[in-house]
Structures are given as C-alpha cells and as structure tokens.
Write an enzyme that holds these catalytic residues in place. Structure first.
Site, mmCIF file in Angstrom:
data_model
loop_
_atom_site.group_PDB
_atom_site.id
_atom_site.type_symbol
_atom_site.label_atom_id
_atom_site.label_comp_id
_atom_site.label_asym_id
_atom_site.label_seq_id
_atom_site.Cartn_x
_atom_site.Cartn_y
_atom_site.Cartn_z
ATOM 1 N N LYS A 268 0.855 -1.192 0.000
ATOM 2 C CA LYS A 268 0.000 0.000 0.000
ATOM 3 C C LYS A 268 0.886 1.235 0.000
ATOM 4 O O LYS A 268 1.693 1.424 0.904
ATOM 5 C CB LYS A 268 -0.910 0.009 1.235
ATOM 6 C CG LYS A 268 -1.595 1.361 1.509
ATOM 7 C CD LYS A 268 -2.478 1.352 2.758
ATOM 8 C CE LYS A 268 -2.975 2.764 3.100
ATOM 9 N NZ LYS A 268 -3.824 2.796 4.321
ATOM 10 N N LYS A 280 -9.905 13.195 8.077
ATOM 11 C CA LYS A 280 -9.378 12.887 9.402
ATOM 12 C C LYS A 280 -9.296 14.153 10.248
ATOM 13 O O LYS A 280 -9.153 15.251 9.705
ATOM 14 C CB LYS A 280 -7.956 12.307 9.280
ATOM 15 C CG LYS A 280 -7.870 10.906 8.722
ATOM 16 C CD LYS A 280 -6.413 10.445 8.644
ATOM 17 C CE LYS A 280 -6.299 9.040 8.055
ATOM 18 N NZ LYS A 280 -6.929 7.995 8.860
ATOM 19 N N ASP A 350 -11.999 7.225 3.858
ATOM 20 C CA ASP A 350 -10.773 7.027 4.644
ATOM 21 C C ASP A 350 -10.370 5.545 4.705
ATOM 22 O O ASP A 350 -9.269 5.222 5.132
ATOM 23 C CB ASP A 350 -10.974 7.596 6.054
ATOM 24 C CG ASP A 350 -9.663 7.806 6.788
ATOM 25 O OD1 ASP A 350 -8.599 7.715 6.140
ATOM 26 O OD2 ASP A 350 -9.703 8.056 8.007
ATOM 27 N N GLU A 352 -9.262 3.722 2.441
ATOM 28 C CA GLU A 352 -8.803 3.788 1.052
ATOM 29 C C GLU A 352 -7.734 2.743 0.730
ATOM 30 O O GLU A 352 -7.601 2.328 -0.410
ATOM 31 C CB GLU A 352 -8.273 5.192 0.739
ATOM 32 C CG GLU A 352 -6.804 5.463 1.131
ATOM 33 C CD GLU A 352 -6.521 5.375 2.627
ATOM 34 O OE1 GLU A 352 -7.471 5.468 3.416
ATOM 35 O OE2 GLU A 352 -5.354 5.182 2.989
ATOM 36 N N ARG A 354 -7.509 -0.390 1.430
ATOM 37 C CA ARG A 354 -8.079 -1.655 0.933
ATOM 38 C C ARG A 354 -8.536 -1.524 -0.514
ATOM 39 O O ARG A 354 -8.523 -2.494 -1.267
ATOM 40 C CB ARG A 354 -9.207 -2.102 1.880
ATOM 41 C CG ARG A 354 -10.378 -1.174 1.950
ATOM 42 C CD ARG A 354 -11.272 -1.419 3.170
ATOM 43 N NE ARG A 354 -10.680 -0.917 4.420
ATOM 44 C CZ ARG A 354 -11.245 -1.032 5.620
ATOM 45 N NH1 ARG A 354 -12.407 -1.633 5.762
ATOM 46 N NH2 ARG A 354 -10.653 -0.551 6.689
HETATM 47 N N1 BES Z 1 -3.936 4.788 6.975
HETATM 48 C C1 BES Z 1 -5.040 4.565 7.823
HETATM 49 C C2 BES Z 1 -4.728 3.617 8.981
HETATM 50 C C3 BES Z 1 -3.787 4.127 10.027
HETATM 51 C C4 BES Z 1 -4.278 4.835 11.113
HETATM 52 C C5 BES Z 1 -2.441 3.865 9.969
HETATM 53 C C6 BES Z 1 -3.414 5.285 12.095
HETATM 54 C C7 BES Z 1 -1.576 4.323 10.943
HETATM 55 C C8 BES Z 1 -2.061 5.023 12.012
HETATM 56 C C9 BES Z 1 -6.203 3.969 7.031
HETATM 57 O O1 BES Z 1 -6.294 4.368 5.717
HETATM 58 C C10 BES Z 1 -7.458 4.398 7.701
HETATM 59 O O2 BES Z 1 -7.731 5.566 7.704
HETATM 60 N N2 BES Z 1 -8.185 3.436 8.250
HETATM 61 C C11 BES Z 1 -9.391 3.740 8.948
HETATM 62 C C12 BES Z 1 -10.413 2.690 8.586
HETATM 63 C C13 BES Z 1 -11.801 3.031 9.024
HETATM 64 C C14 BES Z 1 -12.322 4.220 8.240
HETATM 65 C C15 BES Z 1 -12.686 1.835 8.786
HETATM 66 C C16 BES Z 1 -9.062 3.694 10.443
HETATM 67 O O3 BES Z 1 -8.251 2.875 10.879
HETATM 68 O O4 BES Z 1 -9.603 4.531 11.161
HETATM 69 ZN ZN ZN Z 2 -4.545 4.997 4.830
HETATM 70 MN MN MN Z 3 -7.375 6.187 5.491
#
Ligand code: BES
Ligand code: ZN
Ligand code: MN
Length: 503
Positions: A268, A280, A350, A352, A354
């Site tokens: 990724k 965010k 967010d 994204e 996946r």
């Molecule tokens: N890149 C983030 C995950 C992440 C969060 C990595 C904090 C490192 C530190 C990912 O794209 C994301 O935003 N995931 C969301 C998923 C949710 C919307 C289902 C998350 O983890 O909040």
């Molecule tokens: Zn991300």
């Molecule tokens: Mn994200």
C-alpha cells in the site's frame, strides 16, 4: 552510513573498543590481553559494575588507561542461545555507546564469523540518520562515528558473510528513507521514480500511469486518486534471480522471460492520507505521510533481494496514490468497479488502502500466478489498539505460509501475531446495492473486517496480509533503529525468502 571493515583479533593501540562478552565467562583472548594492559582494570571495572554478561547488559569504562578513550562491555548472554537478531542487538548497543568516537572497534573473542557479521548489520542499522533537511546542524550535534572495525578470529569469513547483509542493510535504509520523506516531496510520481532506480541492480521495472490503470480497469484505486492533483502510479518490479540469473544481475539488459512460480509482494503506497472527503481530524494527521510504508517496504525488499542476488523469482507491486479531499474527490456513497469486476460502495473514503490493494492483489494473482503473495499495509488504526507497537497483525488463508512468517519473525526480531479470518466477519461487508461496501457498520474488529475485504480479491492464491500500521514508525528508539521510520518487514521477508524459497 558508517564504513564497516573487518580485521584481525589484535588489540588496537588506542580509541574506543567494545567487547562482546558471554554470560559468566572468564575473560579470554583479546579481553584478557586488554585486562593485562590495564593491570586488571577491566576485571575490577566489570566487578564494580556487577557486569555478568547477560544479554542486554552493558558497562562503560571511560579513559581506562593503555591509550583507550572508552571501553564498552556488551553482554551477549549464553552463546548457545544467541540468535542472529541477538547479535544484531549487541552490535547496535555497542555502536550506540561509541557514537561520540570517530572510529571504533568491536571485538568478540571466539564468536562465529556469522555472529560478527550480524553484529555489524545491527551496528550499521542503528547508526541510520535522516538528516537531509537539517541544514543548520552544528558539528557537535552530528555523530562523530564514521568508521567501525569488527575484529574476528576469521576476518575473511566475517567479511564474506557480511556481504549479503550489507545489501540487506541498504534495502532497510532505502525503506527508511522513503518512509521519512514528507509528502510534498514524495508524491506518487516521485516514489515511482525512486523505484525505477532499482534498474541499476538489475531489477526490471514497469511503471503504469493513470491511462494505463484506466485500461486495466483499476476503478477502486482510481477512485481514491480522484481528489488529488497528483496522478497515481503502479510500479511492478521483477527480480528473476532463479530463471534468469545472468540477465537479472545486469543493469539495462532487456529480459524476455516471465517469472516462473514467483513469490509476490504487494504494498500500500498512499503517499498522504487525509481521509479524503471522510476527512481525518487535524491532530496527528502529519503521521499520514508514512501511509506509504507498505510500498516503501516492498521497494526496500526488492533492493535487498536484488542486491544480494537472491536465487529466486520475485515480483514486487506497489500502488501509489494520494488520498485528498477536493472538488474532484470521490464521495461517500460512490460505487466503483474494481479490476476483478466486483463493485464496491465506498461508504468511507478514509478506508482507502483496501481499495488500492483490491486492484493490485487481483492483478498480481491474475498476471503472475504466484507461489504465494504477501501484502503489507498501514491499513487500520485498530491494529494498533489490538497489538500496540510490538507486533504486526498477520492474516492468512494458508497455515504453512503463516507459520513460516511467524518463524521468520522470531529469527529477525520483527514480531507478528496471527489474527483470525472467517465468514462471520466477511458477511459484515455485504452490501445492498453493490457487491460489497468498504467498511462494516461498526468499529468492532476493524482490522479483521479490512482483511476480509482484501481476501475477496486474492482468489485461491496462498496469501498473507501484514497490517503494519503500528510498526512502520517509532516515536522512541528501538534495538536496531533510531526513532522514526523503522524499515519493519524488510529483514522479515528477506529471511522468509532465504529460508524457504531460494534454490
Ligand atoms: N492509513 C489509515 C490507517 C492508520 C491509522 C495507519 C493510524 C496508521 C495510524 C487507514 O487508511 C485508515 O484511515 N483506516 C481507517 C479505517 C476506518 C475508516 C474503517 C481507520 O483505521 O480509522
Ligand atoms: Zn490509509
Ligand atoms: Mn485512510
């Protein structure tokens, strides 16, 4: 990067010296010679420090005499329990204590050449710095250490066994550099260019731009990229060390061969993740510059494998996009068609990573028919809640692959912990108006639900997903890494390949 040389077991005339000492062992060889030169000063100092030689123990002697500025004793524990990673940790600890010296020596009497080579690897990785944007650093703020000599009973053997480890170190350093770069510099195009540089190692590199990805029907990845002023890229890197070692090793030679039963790594590469329209919160958003760490790891791993001319066919694929909110950004509720043909309702922009991986995983299994595929991604915040910063989350549809990864994690000290997959989780992304939605209706089991989403794109291929969100970056220094980008995964996957998939 510090210069590492190997030399004969001979007491240096002066300077700084680290001794790797076993648990409850009498001083022998070089350590005994030094003790004599110091009139028993080493024995007395170690006794005063209650130093037993246990793993992780250390004692520092300042200006002990005989011309030395500093002598450091590093405990390595019982020699029959010493893993390569323990040796790396000892080398790292030694060098951390010697950073104030210009040149230093590390000696380990009676230790095997491979152990000393791993100590050298640990030392090199521990001295990594990302200083390119520090233009006003004063000399006294910079580490003095520029050269390190490792003393061995068999210096030639230690040097030989360090050669592939130096390639591995270069791979880890490349990953750390990529992950450390800010997103205004490292956008998808720039990151693709950095991957292209692997051509000099004999890696075949293909770069797919926006139009190429449209032709391939990468609707899931392209939806994420819509909001950004930067075009997305996919990079496919091939190292044909098994089927075509002569060509693979040479830069610029055109290969006509397709890899045979390759092992495949997918990363990724979200060069910045604002969350998109599902934006965010501001606090901590700067961390999302390292949302490309999965891709950075795959690029560093390819550099390591090619650098040490691994006898294996391996393909690395990275999906590079920036996730931004804008007038052209994808909206919550949009439905996209992935390369597999399956449609996805994007309920949260967010989630994204996946979406990017969906198209890459599908493409990878379809084009390369891999022996196995491992993807790496900073996929969910939830994996940090579950496992903290000690283990990556491992999800797999294949027990053999999972066990091999866990074993490689033990030898390299890069931890992973297996998490479950199952139909009951999978059901949670069923959708009323598309084939699936990209989030479930709750936060429960968020990392597992994300893994289930990925699994819908891997077909029958043996596959593992490493959620490295808690591992890519550290806010405090680690055993063999300063704080910042860790390079997690490069050593782990290099070991997996070396132990099971090389001819
Ligand atoms: N890149 C983030 C995950 C992440 C969060 C990595 C904090 C490192 C530190 C990912 O794209 C994301 O935003 N995931 C969301 C998923 C949710 C919307 C289902 C998350 O983890 O909040
Ligand atoms: Zn991300
Ligand atoms: Mn994200």
């Amino acid at each position: 990067m510090i210069d590492i040389a190997f030399g004969r077991m001979e007491l240096p005339k002066s300077g700084a010296l680290a001794l790797l000492l076993g648990e409850d062992e009498a001083l022998t060889g070089l350590a005994a010679t030094l003790d004599t030169a110091l009139d028993g000063g080493l024995t007395r100092a170690l006794a005063a420090a209650a130093f037993k030689g246990k793993r992780g123990e250390s004692a520092v002697l300042l200006a002990p005499g005989a011309g030395f500025d500093r002598v450091v004793a590093i405990g390595i524990g019982k020699s029959d329990e010493l893993t390569p990673h323990h040796a790396e940790a000892a080398g790292a600890k030694a060098v951390a204590a010697l950073m104030k010296d210009v040149t230093a020596t590390i000696a380990g009497d009676g230790l095997p050449a491979t152990t000393l080579a791993h100590a050298a690897l640990g030392a090199r990785l521990r001295t990594y710095r990302f200083d390119k944007y520090r233009t006003t650093l004063k000399d006294e703020q910079k580490p003095k250490l520029t050269g390190l000599t490792i003393l061995s009973d068999d210096a030639a053997a230690a040097r030989t066994s360090f050669a592939p480890l130096a390639a591995l170190a270069a791979g880890v350093e490349l990953t750390r550099d990529l992950v450390s770069e800010p997103a205004n510099i490292l956008n998808p195009e720039e990151m693709a260019d950095r991957a292209k540089a692997l051509k000099s190692l004999g890696v075949k590199v293909e770069i797919f731009d926006q139009r190429d990805l449209e032709k391939l029907g990468f609707g899931a990845l392209l939806g994420v990229a819509m909001g950004s002023a930067c075009e997305p890229r996919m990079v496919v890197m091939q190292w044909l060390g098994a089927s075509e070692p002569e060509v693979a090793g040479k830069a610029g030679k055109k290969s006509k061969v397709t890899p045979k039963d390759p092992v495949v790594f997918v990363g990724k590469g979200v060069t910045f993740d604002t969350g998109g329209i599902s934006i965010k919160p501001a606090a901590g958003m700067e961390d999302m510059k390292w949302d490309m760490a999965g891709a950075g790891t795959v690029i560093g791993l390819m550099a390591a494998l090619a650098g040490r001319k691994a006898r294996v066919d391996v393909v690395g694929l990275v999906g590079l996009v920036e996730n931004m909110p804008s007038g052209t950004a994808q909206r919550p509720g949009d439905i996209v068609t992935s390369a597999s043909g399956q449609t996805i309702e994007v309920l949260n922009t967010d989630a994204e990573g996946r979406l990017v991986l969906a198209d890459l995983l599908w493409y990878a299994q379809d084009r390369f028919e891999p022996r196995f595929m491992v993807n790496l991604a900073t996929l969910t915040g939830a994996i940090i809640v579950a496992l903290g910063h000690e283990n990556a989350g491992l999800f797999a549809n294949n027990d053999e692959l999972a066990d091999r990864l866990i074993e490689a994690g033990k030898t390299t000290g890069e931890g992973l912990w297996r998490m479950p997959l199952g139909e009951a989780y999978d059901k949670q992304i069923d959708c009323d108006i598309a084939d699936m939605k990209n989030i479930s209706g709750s936060r429960a089991g968020g990392s597992i639900v994300a893994a289930q989403f990925l699994q819908r794109f891997v077909n029958k291929t043996p596959w593992a997903h490493l959620d490295i969100a808690g591992m890519a970056w550290a806010t405090k220094e680690g055993t063999i890494a300063p704080k910042g980008a860790t390079g997690y995964g490069v050593r782990l996957l290099d070991r997996l390949v070396a132990d099971h998939y090389e001819q």
